[in-house]
Write a protein that holds these residues in place. Structure first.
Motif, mmCIF file in Angstrom:
data_model
loop_
_atom_site.group_PDB
_atom_site.id
_atom_site.type_symbol
_atom_site.label_atom_id
_atom_site.label_comp_id
_atom_site.label_asym_id
_atom_site.label_seq_id
_atom_site.Cartn_x
_atom_site.Cartn_y
_atom_site.Cartn_z
ATOM 1 N N ILE A 192 8.418 4.307 2.710
ATOM 2 C CA ILE A 192 8.637 2.860 2.746
ATOM 3 C C ILE A 192 10.003 2.561 3.340
ATOM 4 C CG2 ILE A 192 8.743 0.729 1.389
ATOM 5 C CD1 ILE A 192 6.018 2.036 1.270
ATOM 6 N N ASN A 193 10.019 1.657 4.313
ATOM 7 C CA ASN A 193 11.268 1.095 4.819
ATOM 8 C C ASN A 193 11.719 0.035 3.818
ATOM 9 O OD1 ASN A 193 13.265 -0.394 6.120
ATOM 10 N ND2 ASN A 193 12.255 -0.334 8.117
ATOM 11 N N LYS A 194 12.759 0.314 3.068
ATOM 12 C CA LYS A 194 13.165 -0.574 1.975
ATOM 13 C C LYS A 194 13.737 -1.900 2.473
ATOM 14 C CE LYS A 194 15.134 1.309 -1.637
ATOM 15 N NZ LYS A 194 15.996 2.156 -2.506
ATOM 16 N N GLN A 195 14.178 -1.927 3.726
ATOM 17 C CA GLN A 195 14.725 -3.175 4.265
ATOM 18 C C GLN A 195 13.623 -4.167 4.600
ATOM 19 O OE1 GLN A 195 17.110 -1.298 7.389
ATOM 20 N NE2 GLN A 195 18.968 -1.887 6.279
ATOM 21 N N THR A 196 12.443 -3.669 4.981
ATOM 22 C CA THR A 196 11.331 -4.551 5.336
ATOM 23 C C THR A 196 10.177 -4.462 4.346
ATOM 24 O OG1 THR A 196 10.250 -2.860 6.689
ATOM 25 C CG2 THR A 196 11.893 -4.269 7.779
ATOM 26 N N GLN A 197 10.210 -3.441 3.463
ATOM 27 C CA GLN A 197 9.135 -3.142 2.519
ATOM 28 C C GLN A 197 7.832 -2.750 3.219
ATOM 29 O OE1 GLN A 197 9.543 -2.763 -0.845
ATOM 30 N NE2 GLN A 197 11.687 -2.990 -0.197
ATOM 31 N N GLU A 198 7.924 -2.276 4.449
ATOM 32 C CA GLU A 198 6.738 -1.853 5.180
ATOM 33 C C GLU A 198 6.455 -0.373 4.966
ATOM 34 O OE1 GLU A 198 6.412 -4.829 9.032
ATOM 35 O OE2 GLU A 198 7.421 -2.895 9.265
ATOM 36 N N GLU A 199 5.162 -0.046 4.866
ATOM 37 C CA GLU A 199 4.708 1.341 4.803
ATOM 38 C C GLU A 199 4.751 1.933 6.211
ATOM 39 O OE1 GLU A 199 3.890 4.724 3.785
ATOM 40 O OE2 GLU A 199 3.141 3.528 2.071
ATOM 41 N N ILE A 200 5.383 3.098 6.347
ATOM 42 C CA ILE A 200 5.499 3.756 7.643
ATOM 43 C C ILE A 200 4.294 4.652 7.908
ATOM 44 C CG2 ILE A 200 6.922 5.297 9.049
ATOM 45 C CD1 ILE A 200 8.167 2.533 8.398
ATOM 46 N N MET A 201 3.789 5.326 6.884
ATOM 47 C CA MET A 201 2.725 6.314 7.068
ATOM 48 C C MET A 201 1.340 5.680 6.941
ATOM 49 S SD MET A 201 4.886 8.697 7.546
ATOM 50 C CE MET A 201 3.707 9.991 7.939
ATOM 51 N N TYR A 202 0.459 6.106 7.795
ATOM 52 C CA TYR A 202 -0.946 5.735 7.705
ATOM 53 C C TYR A 202 -1.516 6.210 6.364
ATOM 54 C CZ TYR A 202 -5.978 6.354 8.546
ATOM 55 O OH TYR A 202 -7.344 6.361 8.442
ATOM 56 N N GLN A 203 -2.424 5.412 5.782
ATOM 57 C CA GLN A 203 -2.892 5.672 4.423
ATOM 58 C C GLN A 203 -4.300 6.255 4.327
ATOM 59 O OE1 GLN A 203 -0.891 5.201 1.345
ATOM 60 N NE2 GLN A 203 0.404 5.616 3.129
ATOM 61 N N GLY A 204 -4.828 6.773 5.436
ATOM 62 C CA GLY A 204 -6.098 7.483 5.362
ATOM 63 C C GLY A 204 -7.304 6.610 5.108
ATOM 64 N N ASN A 205 -7.255 5.356 5.570
ATOM 65 C CA ASN A 205 -8.310 4.408 5.209
ATOM 66 C C ASN A 205 -8.945 3.696 6.397
ATOM 67 O OD1 ASN A 205 -6.064 2.948 5.919
ATOM 68 N ND2 ASN A 205 -5.997 1.678 4.075
ATOM 69 N N GLN A 206 -8.766 4.238 7.620
ATOM 70 C CA GLN A 206 -9.317 3.560 8.796
ATOM 71 C C GLN A 206 -9.964 4.571 9.751
ATOM 72 O OE1 GLN A 206 -6.296 1.179 10.673
ATOM 73 N NE2 GLN A 206 -6.033 -0.149 8.915
ATOM 74 N N GLY A 207 -11.062 5.135 9.343
ATOM 75 C CA GLY A 207 -11.814 6.010 10.234
ATOM 76 C C GLY A 207 -11.399 7.467 10.200
ATOM 77 N N GLY A 266 -9.703 10.280 7.326
ATOM 78 C CA GLY A 266 -9.310 10.421 5.930
ATOM 79 C C GLY A 266 -8.008 11.162 5.728
ATOM 80 N N GLY A 267 -7.409 11.702 6.809
ATOM 81 C CA GLY A 267 -6.138 12.407 6.683
ATOM 82 C C GLY A 267 -4.962 11.454 6.676
#
Length: 279
Positions: free
Chosen positions: A25-40, A42-43
Motif C-alpha cells: 500500500i502506498n500510504k500517501q494515496t492509500q492505493e494498492e500497488i499489487m494486483y489482487q488475483g481477481n481479474q482473469g 489467480g496469481g
C-alpha cells in the motif's frame, strides 16, 4: 499467517504461500500497488524456480529418469517457512520429498523483504545443498494494479533501445531486432504476441508511467530477459517480469542442463539475485 513491515511511506504484507506479497500500500494515496488475483488470473507475484514457464514437452530427463513440474516450477505452489525480524521478512524452503519427485536436486531457497524509504527491496538466495551440479531457471512474475484505463500507461525501458523481441507463435519461433524506448500498453499487442518477451535487456530500471507521472519503478539490474503480460480477459493489471531464463519455444531444445538461460550451480554455491519495487 501474515507478516507485516511498515514505514512512513509503505505498508507491506506477505504470506507463507509462495512467500508472496499479499499487499503493498502506498500510504500517501492509500492505493494498492499489487494486483489482487481477481481479474482473469489467480496469481499475484509468484517466484519462478526452478523453471520459467516449462519445457517444450512438459517433462524432462535427468540421469535416465523422467520428471515433470507444473508451469513456472515449485515455489509458487509451496508453503514457505516465514519469520519476522526487526527490519525484514524472510521466507524459506528446503528440498523435501515432494520437491525431489519433481526436481531431483537438493536446494535451499530464501526470499527476504526490506523497506527502505519508498522501496521494497527483495533479495533471493538459492543454494545448492547437494553433491551434484544443479541446473535451474529463475524469474519473477509480479502483477501491478492499474487505477486508470489500461492504454493510458507507458512502460519505459529507461534508456535501453536495442533489444530483440520473441515471436514465439510463428513457425519457427524467432527473435527480431527492435529499437524501442518502451511499450505503450495496449490490448492489440497482447492479442498478437500473448506475452511480450524481450532479450538483451541492459536497463537497470523500468518505469511505469501514467501520462507524465511516474507510478512505480522496478530496479532490475542483471536480468537479461523481460516479459510483459496481462490476462486476455478485460482486466486492470500488468505483469512486468524480469527473467534470467525462459520457457522452451522450440521442439529441438537441448537437454535440461543446456536450455537457454539455464544457471548451473555447483555444490555449496549460491545464486543471489534481487530486485526492488519503488513506489
Amino acid at each position: 499467517m501474515s507478516y507485516i513491515l511498515e514505514n512512513e511511506y509503505l505498508y507491506l504484507e506477505c504470506i507463507e504461500a509462495g512467500g508472496e506479497i499479499q499487499h503493498l500500500i502506498n500510504k500517501q494515496t492509500q492505493e494498492e500497488i499489487m494486483y489482487q488475483g481477481n481479474q482473469g488470473w489467480g496469481g499475484k507475484n509468484p517466484t519462478l524456480f526452478p523453471l520459467v514457464g516449462n519445457t517444450y514437452t512438459g517433462s524432462y530427463e535427468i540421469d535416465g529418469q523422467t520428471y515433470a513440474m507444473k508451469n513456472h516450477g515449485l515455489i509458487r505452489y509451496a508453503s514457505l517457512q516465514g519469520r519476522q525480524e526487526k527490519d525484514r521478512l524472510i521466507f524459506s524452503l528446503d528440498a523435501n520429498e515432494a520437491t525431489l519427485k519433481q526436481y531431483p536436486f537438493a536446494f535451499h531457497y530464501e526470499i527476504q523483504y526490506q523497506l527502505v524509504d519508498h522501496q521494497v527491496k527483495i533479495q533471493y538466495r538459492i543454494e545448492n545443498t547437494g553433491s551434484k551440479v544443479m541446473p535451474f531457471g529463475f524469474g519473477l512474475h509480479p502483477g501491478f494494479q492499474l487505477h486508470e484505463p489500461f492504454s493510458s500507461y507507458f512502460l519505459s525501458f529507461d534508456g535501453n533501445t536495442h533489444l530483440e523481441q520473441l515471436h514465439m507463435y510463428e513457425t519457427p519461433s524467432h527473435w527480431e531486432k527492435v529499437n524501442t524506448k518502451g511499450w505503450q500498453l495496449n490490448r492489440l499487442d497482447l492479442e498478437k504476441y500473448k506475452t511480450m518477451i524481450y532479450r538483451g535487456l541492459h536497463s537497470q530500471t523500468l518505469t511505469l508511467m501514467h501520462k507524465d507521472e511516474k507510478v512505480l519503478r522496478l530496479h532490475v539490474q542483471d536480468y537479461p530477459y523481460l516479459a510483459i503480460w496481462s490476462s486476455p480477459t478485460p482486466s486492470d493489471f500488468i505483469c512486468i517480469e524480469p527473467w534470467w531464463s525462459h520457457a522452451d519455444f522450440d521442439p529441438n531444445t537441448t537437454d535440461f542442463y543446456h536450455r537457454e538461460g539455464t544457471i548451473l550451480l555447483k555444490p555449496q554455491e549460491t545464486f543471489c539475485p534481487s530486485y526492488a519495487i519503488e513506489v
